[in-house]
Design a protein around this motif. Sequence first.
Motif, mmCIF file in Angstrom:
data_model
loop_
_atom_site.group_PDB
_atom_site.id
_atom_site.type_symbol
_atom_site.label_atom_id
_atom_site.label_comp_id
_atom_site.label_asym_id
_atom_site.label_seq_id
_atom_site.Cartn_x
_atom_site.Cartn_y
_atom_site.Cartn_z
ATOM 1 N N PHE A 300 8.390 -1.385 -13.327
ATOM 2 C CA PHE A 300 8.052 -0.687 -14.429
ATOM 3 C C PHE A 300 6.621 0.239 -14.162
ATOM 4 O O PHE A 300 5.511 -0.692 -13.864
ATOM 5 C CB PHE A 300 7.835 -1.261 -15.900
ATOM 6 C CG PHE A 300 7.318 -0.384 -17.082
ATOM 7 C CD1 PHE A 300 8.069 0.640 -17.426
ATOM 8 C CD2 PHE A 300 5.890 -0.290 -17.674
ATOM 9 C CE1 PHE A 300 7.504 1.319 -18.282
ATOM 10 C CE2 PHE A 300 5.551 0.433 -18.435
ATOM 11 C CZ PHE A 300 6.465 1.326 -18.932
ATOM 12 N N LEU A 301 6.525 1.451 -13.932
ATOM 13 C CA LEU A 301 5.181 1.982 -13.601
ATOM 14 C C LEU A 301 4.649 3.073 -14.601
ATOM 15 O O LEU A 301 4.102 3.904 -14.094
ATOM 16 C CB LEU A 301 5.409 2.706 -12.359
ATOM 17 C CG LEU A 301 5.879 1.902 -10.917
ATOM 18 C CD1 LEU A 301 5.886 2.661 -9.767
ATOM 19 C CD2 LEU A 301 4.662 0.857 -10.760
ATOM 20 N N GLY A 302 5.091 2.742 -15.855
ATOM 21 C CA GLY A 302 4.567 3.749 -16.904
ATOM 22 C C GLY A 302 5.607 4.645 -17.299
ATOM 23 O O GLY A 302 6.420 4.747 -18.077
ATOM 24 N N ALA A 321 12.901 6.789 -10.965
ATOM 25 C CA ALA A 321 13.728 7.576 -11.910
ATOM 26 C C ALA A 321 12.903 7.428 -13.189
ATOM 27 O O ALA A 321 12.193 6.626 -13.603
ATOM 28 C CB ALA A 321 15.045 6.848 -11.812
ATOM 29 N N ASP A 322 13.530 8.411 -14.382
ATOM 30 C CA ASP A 322 12.980 8.351 -15.678
ATOM 31 C C ASP A 322 13.384 6.938 -16.413
ATOM 32 O O ASP A 322 14.574 6.405 -16.068
ATOM 33 C CB ASP A 322 13.855 9.487 -16.462
ATOM 34 C CG ASP A 322 13.133 9.951 -17.586
ATOM 35 O OD1 ASP A 322 13.189 9.015 -18.407
ATOM 36 O OD2 ASP A 322 12.812 10.990 -17.927
ATOM 37 N N PRO A 323 12.405 6.427 -16.928
ATOM 38 C CA PRO A 323 12.619 5.126 -17.723
ATOM 39 C C PRO A 323 13.608 5.291 -18.824
ATOM 40 O O PRO A 323 13.822 4.253 -19.520
ATOM 41 C CB PRO A 323 11.419 4.856 -18.165
ATOM 42 C CG PRO A 323 10.529 6.065 -18.301
ATOM 43 C CD PRO A 323 11.220 6.906 -17.384
ATOM 44 N N SER A 324 14.240 6.559 -19.024
ATOM 45 C CA SER A 324 15.284 6.511 -20.366
ATOM 46 C C SER A 324 16.370 5.920 -20.077
ATOM 47 O O SER A 324 17.199 5.517 -20.673
ATOM 48 C CB SER A 324 15.442 7.838 -20.691
ATOM 49 O OG SER A 324 15.924 8.500 -19.688
ATOM 50 N N ARG A 325 16.886 5.674 -18.764
ATOM 51 C CA ARG A 325 18.003 4.879 -18.425
ATOM 52 C C ARG A 325 17.542 3.645 -17.489
ATOM 53 O O ARG A 325 16.641 3.935 -16.535
ATOM 54 C CB ARG A 325 19.034 5.832 -17.422
ATOM 55 C CG ARG A 325 19.586 7.028 -18.268
ATOM 56 C CD ARG A 325 20.522 7.850 -17.057
ATOM 57 N NE ARG A 325 21.407 7.052 -16.906
ATOM 58 C CZ ARG A 325 22.225 7.304 -15.755
ATOM 59 N NH1 ARG A 325 22.147 8.501 -14.990
ATOM 60 N NH2 ARG A 325 23.439 6.832 -15.277
ATOM 61 N N VAL A 326 17.998 2.418 -17.861
ATOM 62 C CA VAL A 326 17.659 1.163 -17.127
ATOM 63 C C VAL A 326 18.634 0.677 -16.626
ATOM 64 O O VAL A 326 19.948 0.409 -17.275
ATOM 65 C CB VAL A 326 16.754 0.570 -18.264
ATOM 66 C CG1 VAL A 326 16.387 -0.758 -17.407
ATOM 67 C CG2 VAL A 326 15.543 1.132 -18.922
#
Length: 350
Positions: A300-302, A321-326
């Motif tokens: 996790f980079l914010g 990538a965007d953190p909205s998909r994990v």
Amino acid sequence: MASITLRDLTKRFDALVAVDRLNLEIQEGELITLLGPSGCGKTTTLRMIGGFESPNEGDIFFGERAVTWLQPELRNIGIVFQNYALFPHMTVRENVAFGLEMRREVGARVRQRVAAILSKVQLVGMESRYPHQLSGGQQQRVALARALVVNPAVLLLDEPLANLDAKLREEMRFYIRHLQREFGITTIYVTHDQAEAMVLADRIALMKDGRLQQLGSAEDIYRRPSNAWVAEFIGLSNLIRGTVAGRRDGALSVRTAAGVFSCAGEDAAGEVVICVRPESLRFGQEHPNRLRGVVRERVFLGNLLDYQIEGPDGLRLRVQADPSRVFAPGTSVDVSFSPADAWVMRAEAR
């Protein structure tokens, strides 16, 4: 202001070739950064331009004027060293006036010039302080003022932010860029910091082992690196080795262990390397170039998630990538990238 031309500039220290037939054209009013790892020849190049080292071969011109063998004081340069080199027994005012007094300027003219430059670098009210009474950023601005007050044709900066903390260093990058544009002085800035070079420079001259690897804007070097070494030195990169299989619909086809990919790049043949930046990779099958892999690590980079993906034949890829998909470690995923974001280049440095 003056343009600068380096022609076949070479410097040897016994058997070590520190600078190897360097050719470089710097435009009048331009800010160029000499960027590269320790020992690449960037500081030696700066010192030859300033007259503090003599080349074994080659020529240096300021405009049409040959300066290769001139003493530093005859070149009309301003220079800021990494340690600022302020005189501890002199006040701010005296430090800044020193260069003018060495040029035998006296009286009201010196006072006016010093007052004007201290205003430019936001040191009004600190004229009577000594260097030990100043912060690191203030000392750096005194050094800049001392270099600028003599109206140099060329400004040389040798890692001037290296001794500052990270936050102040970032602030001073923009401050130096603003001052350089305001004064319009041809400037050469030595650094090993990629972010510093990308923020400051009109163009970056990237050096390795005394040789120029690539010259261009920050965007050119980041998006179209000339070889694998450049791609790895500037930013994060995924490097995929392969062999050119031909050209189709304006794109190069490159055969790799992970499949055949369509790529951008100059005409090439034989063994090559594809550079794809982590932010250009997408989860899913959005783009024509596709492969399947397994998530091995996730950080996790914010504002983003940084993944390490293991693909076919042990290929490792970084995906940001965007953190909205994990995706959890161990998950099988499809990864794709556009031909426009896959840059083909030489495997080796020059």
